[in-house]
Design a protein around this motif. Structure first.
Motif, PDB file in Angstrom:
ATOM      1  N   ARG A 110       0.829  -1.206   0.000  1.00  0.00           N
ATOM      2  CA  ARG A 110       0.000   0.000   0.000  1.00  0.00           C
ATOM      3  C   ARG A 110       0.867   1.261   0.000  1.00  0.00           C
ATOM      4  O   ARG A 110       0.578   2.241  -0.703  1.00  0.00           O
ATOM      5  CB  ARG A 110      -0.928   0.009   1.223  1.00  0.00           C
ATOM      6  CG  ARG A 110      -2.069  -0.997   1.163  1.00  0.00           C
ATOM      7  CD  ARG A 110      -2.958  -0.847   2.381  1.00  0.00           C
ATOM      8  NE  ARG A 110      -4.000  -1.833   2.463  1.00  0.00           N
ATOM      9  CZ  ARG A 110      -5.162  -1.778   1.817  1.00  0.00           C
ATOM     10  NH1 ARG A 110      -5.404  -0.736   1.020  1.00  0.00           N
ATOM     11  NH2 ARG A 110      -6.066  -2.722   1.962  1.00  0.00           N
ATOM     12  N   GLN A 111       1.919   1.237   0.807  1.00  0.00           N
ATOM     13  CA  GLN A 111       2.817   2.393   0.858  1.00  0.00           C
ATOM     14  C   GLN A 111       3.480   2.624  -0.499  1.00  0.00           C
ATOM     15  O   GLN A 111       3.570   3.770  -0.969  1.00  0.00           O
ATOM     16  CB  GLN A 111       3.878   2.182   1.932  1.00  0.00           C
ATOM     17  CG  GLN A 111       4.813   3.383   2.093  1.00  0.00           C
ATOM     18  CD  GLN A 111       5.810   3.182   3.229  1.00  0.00           C
ATOM     19  OE1 GLN A 111       5.707   2.247   4.003  1.00  0.00           O
ATOM     20  NE2 GLN A 111       6.777   4.072   3.315  1.00  0.00           N
ATOM     21  N   ARG A 112       3.939   1.558  -1.156  1.00  0.00           N
ATOM     22  CA  ARG A 112       4.560   1.704  -2.470  1.00  0.00           C
ATOM     23  C   ARG A 112       3.554   2.271  -3.478  1.00  0.00           C
ATOM     24  O   ARG A 112       3.916   3.116  -4.308  1.00  0.00           O
ATOM     25  CB  ARG A 112       5.078   0.346  -2.941  1.00  0.00           C
ATOM     26  CG  ARG A 112       5.602   0.321  -4.386  1.00  0.00           C
ATOM     27  CD  ARG A 112       6.840   1.191  -4.567  1.00  0.00           C
ATOM     28  NE  ARG A 112       7.957   0.622  -3.841  1.00  0.00           N
ATOM     29  CZ  ARG A 112       8.806  -0.284  -4.356  1.00  0.00           C
ATOM     30  NH1 ARG A 112       8.657  -0.695  -5.612  1.00  0.00           N
ATOM     31  NH2 ARG A 112       9.801  -0.740  -3.623  1.00  0.00           N
ATOM     32  N   ALA A 113       2.316   1.807  -3.410  1.00  0.00           N
ATOM     33  CA  ALA A 113       1.294   2.298  -4.333  1.00  0.00           C
ATOM     34  C   ALA A 113       1.064   3.799  -4.140  1.00  0.00           C
ATOM     35  O   ALA A 113       0.947   4.552  -5.115  1.00  0.00           O
ATOM     36  CB  ALA A 113      -0.008   1.528  -4.139  1.00  0.00           C
ATOM     37  N   GLU A 114       1.003   4.234  -2.873  1.00  0.00           N
ATOM     38  CA  GLU A 114       0.795   5.656  -2.597  1.00  0.00           C
ATOM     39  C   GLU A 114       1.966   6.498  -3.083  1.00  0.00           C
ATOM     40  O   GLU A 114       1.786   7.597  -3.618  1.00  0.00           O
ATOM     41  CB  GLU A 114       0.588   5.865  -1.095  1.00  0.00           C
ATOM     42  CG  GLU A 114      -0.717   5.274  -0.570  1.00  0.00           C
ATOM     43  CD  GLU A 114      -0.809   5.357   0.952  1.00  0.00           C
ATOM     44  OE1 GLU A 114       0.128   5.913   1.567  1.00  0.00           O
ATOM     45  OE2 GLU A 114      -1.808   4.862   1.513  1.00  0.00           O
ATOM     46  N   GLU A 115       3.166   5.984  -2.895  1.00  0.00           N
ATOM     47  CA  GLU A 115       4.359   6.745  -3.268  1.00  0.00           C
ATOM     48  C   GLU A 115       4.606   6.769  -4.776  1.00  0.00           C
ATOM     49  O   GLU A 115       5.081   7.761  -5.316  1.00  0.00           O
ATOM     50  CB  GLU A 115       5.589   6.155  -2.567  1.00  0.00           C
ATOM     51  CG  GLU A 115       5.563   6.307  -1.060  1.00  0.00           C
ATOM     52  CD  GLU A 115       6.688   5.546  -0.374  1.00  0.00           C
ATOM     53  OE1 GLU A 115       6.860   5.731   0.852  1.00  0.00           O
ATOM     54  OE2 GLU A 115       7.391   4.773  -1.053  1.00  0.00           O
ATOM     55  N   SER A 116       4.273   5.688  -5.458  1.00  0.00           N
ATOM     56  CA  SER A 116       4.614   5.574  -6.881  1.00  0.00           C
ATOM     57  C   SER A 116       3.460   5.868  -7.823  1.00  0.00           C
ATOM     58  O   SER A 116       3.668   6.095  -9.020  1.00  0.00           O
ATOM     59  CB  SER A 116       5.133   4.159  -7.167  1.00  0.00           C
ATOM     60  OG  SER A 116       4.084   3.202  -7.005  1.00  0.00           O
ATOM     61  N   GLY A 117       2.234   5.818  -7.308  1.00  0.00           N
ATOM     62  CA  GLY A 117       1.078   5.998  -8.173  1.00  0.00           C
ATOM     63  C   GLY A 117       0.612   4.714  -8.835  1.00  0.00           C
ATOM     64  O   GLY A 117      -0.342   4.730  -9.628  1.00  0.00           O
ATOM     65  N   PHE A 121      -2.916  -0.440  -6.602  1.00  0.00           N
ATOM     66  CA  PHE A 121      -2.822  -1.522  -5.626  1.00  0.00           C
ATOM     67  C   PHE A 121      -3.860  -2.587  -5.958  1.00  0.00           C
ATOM     68  O   PHE A 121      -5.050  -2.301  -6.096  1.00  0.00           O
ATOM     69  CB  PHE A 121      -3.051  -0.977  -4.218  1.00  0.00           C
ATOM     70  CG  PHE A 121      -3.087  -2.050  -3.157  1.00  0.00           C
ATOM     71  CD1 PHE A 121      -1.959  -2.800  -2.879  1.00  0.00           C
ATOM     72  CD2 PHE A 121      -4.253  -2.306  -2.447  1.00  0.00           C
ATOM     73  CE1 PHE A 121      -1.981  -3.786  -1.914  1.00  0.00           C
ATOM     74  CE2 PHE A 121      -4.288  -3.281  -1.473  1.00  0.00           C
ATOM     75  CZ  PHE A 121      -3.141  -4.032  -1.214  1.00  0.00           C
TER      76      PHE A 121
END
Length: 401
Positions: free
Chosen positions: A133-140, A143
């Protein structure tokens, strides 16, 4: 969010050229156990080795071109990882999958083989989910949740459509439950066509969030303990899947590690099917409560991705649980010929020595004692009792650890 029968039908059309319509095969040994027909729905031979491809592909196939260009990110102990990686490759999207540390190496290798980048995070699926989830928020990136999304549930529900077509008179469907996506989809689809069918969910006793959640009337988080059924070790039901399971699944039961290992051994030995521990949860429930399920019964074998090293351990565990394998220490006099006498006794009883360790120098032993660690193969529980009884009658001291 909600899911309807029409959503499942539409998902089936999307999957027409992607997912395999897996066979159902009759299990004669389980049919005899239950007292009526028992069929196995073999999702363990689905593309990517589990049912997860169905939901993953439906989810990714409905992404826009702009979303595909941003890529997708997911989290999984292995099966959802492979499903997402294969689906992403099919739609031309880049995929990153977060997996718990210690995820089975064959699942990691297969996920990479389908084209995904693998990132390790935490010791549990829930920790990997947080990282994804954190990667999705940071990278766009988009998820892709392993179970809590309408497209995922609809995709898994296509199994329910196949079951009622392949076994029109089915009375009970037994299916493993982790986060609830598979059970929710199958229950919705099957009951929409056959309202009288019962759907029984099965969780590993060490990772069972649904029984407490259903009793409370809302999702409750639990801390999963270590279980061989890593594919269903989910700490909290989904916000979407919980009400669907509550509506369409008649009961959720739990099974022990011993039951899982016995079920895996039975599938391999009697049905010639390689199934992972999470995938045999339904079979384990039938072995534990054979008269609790009205036949004809269809049991979903949800996945077959098992590490060969784990398979060897689970098989040994299953042999012990089935009473066909004995492991214990035995004290004997430390004098020439004592070990030979013991081995002659075992041979006379028909016990097959698998492994033996002879120890003479240990602080726990007297000067005139030796200790032998024995691993024996037997013919079953009665033979085990006979071997142990005769050894004790011969004056040997047995130690079980």
């Amino acid at each position: 969010m909600s899911v309807t029968y029409d959503d499942v039908v539409a998902a089936r059309e999307l999957l027409a050229d992607i997912a395999v319509r897996t066979p159902v095969v009759r299990s004669h040994v389980l049919s005899e156990t239950v007292g009526g027909p028992v069929l196995l729905k073999c999702e363990n031979i689905q593309r990517s080795g589990s049912f997860k491809l169905r939901g993953a592909y439906v989810r990714l196939a409905r992404l826009s071109a702009e979303e595909c260009a941003r890529g997708v990110v997911a989290a999984s102990a292995g099966n959802h990882a492979q499903g997402v990686a294969l689906a992403a490759d099919a739609v031309g999207a880049k995929s990153v999958v977060f997996m718990p540390n210690g995820a089975p190496l064959p699942k990691v290798a297969a996920t990479r083989g389908y084209g995904a980048d693998v990132v390790f995070a935490g010791q549990t699926v829930d920790a990997a989910l947080a990282g994804a989830r954190q990667r999705a928020e940071e990278s766009g990136a988009v998820f892709i949740h392993p179970f809590d999304h309408p497209d995922i549930v609809a995709g898994q529900g296509t199994i329910g459509l196949e079951i009622v077509e392949q076994c029109p008179d089915v009375r009970t469907i037994v299916v493993a439950v982790g986060g609830g996506g598979l059970a929710a989809g199958i229950g919705l689809a099957a009951k929409s066509v056959r309202p009288g069918v019962k759907v029984i969910g099965v969780q590993a006793e060490r990772a069972a969030a649904f029984p407490a959640s259903l009793a409370a009337g809302h999702p409750i988080a639990v801390e999963p303990s270590s279980t061989m059924a890593d594919g269903i070790a989910v700490g909290r039901p989904g916000d979407l899947t919980y009400p669907l399971v509550a509506e369409y699944v008649d009961q959720v039961v739990t099974v022990t590690e011993e039951s899982l290992s016995r079920a895996l051994l039975l599938c391999l030995e009697r049905s010639k099917l390689v199934v992972e521990p999470a995938g045999v949860a339904g079979v384990a429930a039938l072995l534990d409560h054979p008269h609790a399920f009205e036949p004809p019964v269809v049991v979903v074998l949800s996945g077959g991705n098992i590490d060969p090293l784990l398979l060897s351990k689970v098989l040994r565990h299953g042999l012990i649980a089935a009473g066909r394998y004995l492991a214990f220490r035995i004290r004997l006099p430390d004098r020439p010929g004592a070990l030979a006498v013991l081995l002659d006794e075992l041979a006379d009883m028909g016990a097959n020595v698998q492994d033996i360790v002879h120890e003479r120098m240990a602080a726990r032993l007297h000067l005139d004692e030796a200790e032998v660690l024995l691993q024996l193969e037997t013919r079953g529980p009665e033979h085990c009792d006979d071997v142990l009884g005769r050894l004790r009658a011969a004056g040997y001291t047995l130690i079980f650890t």
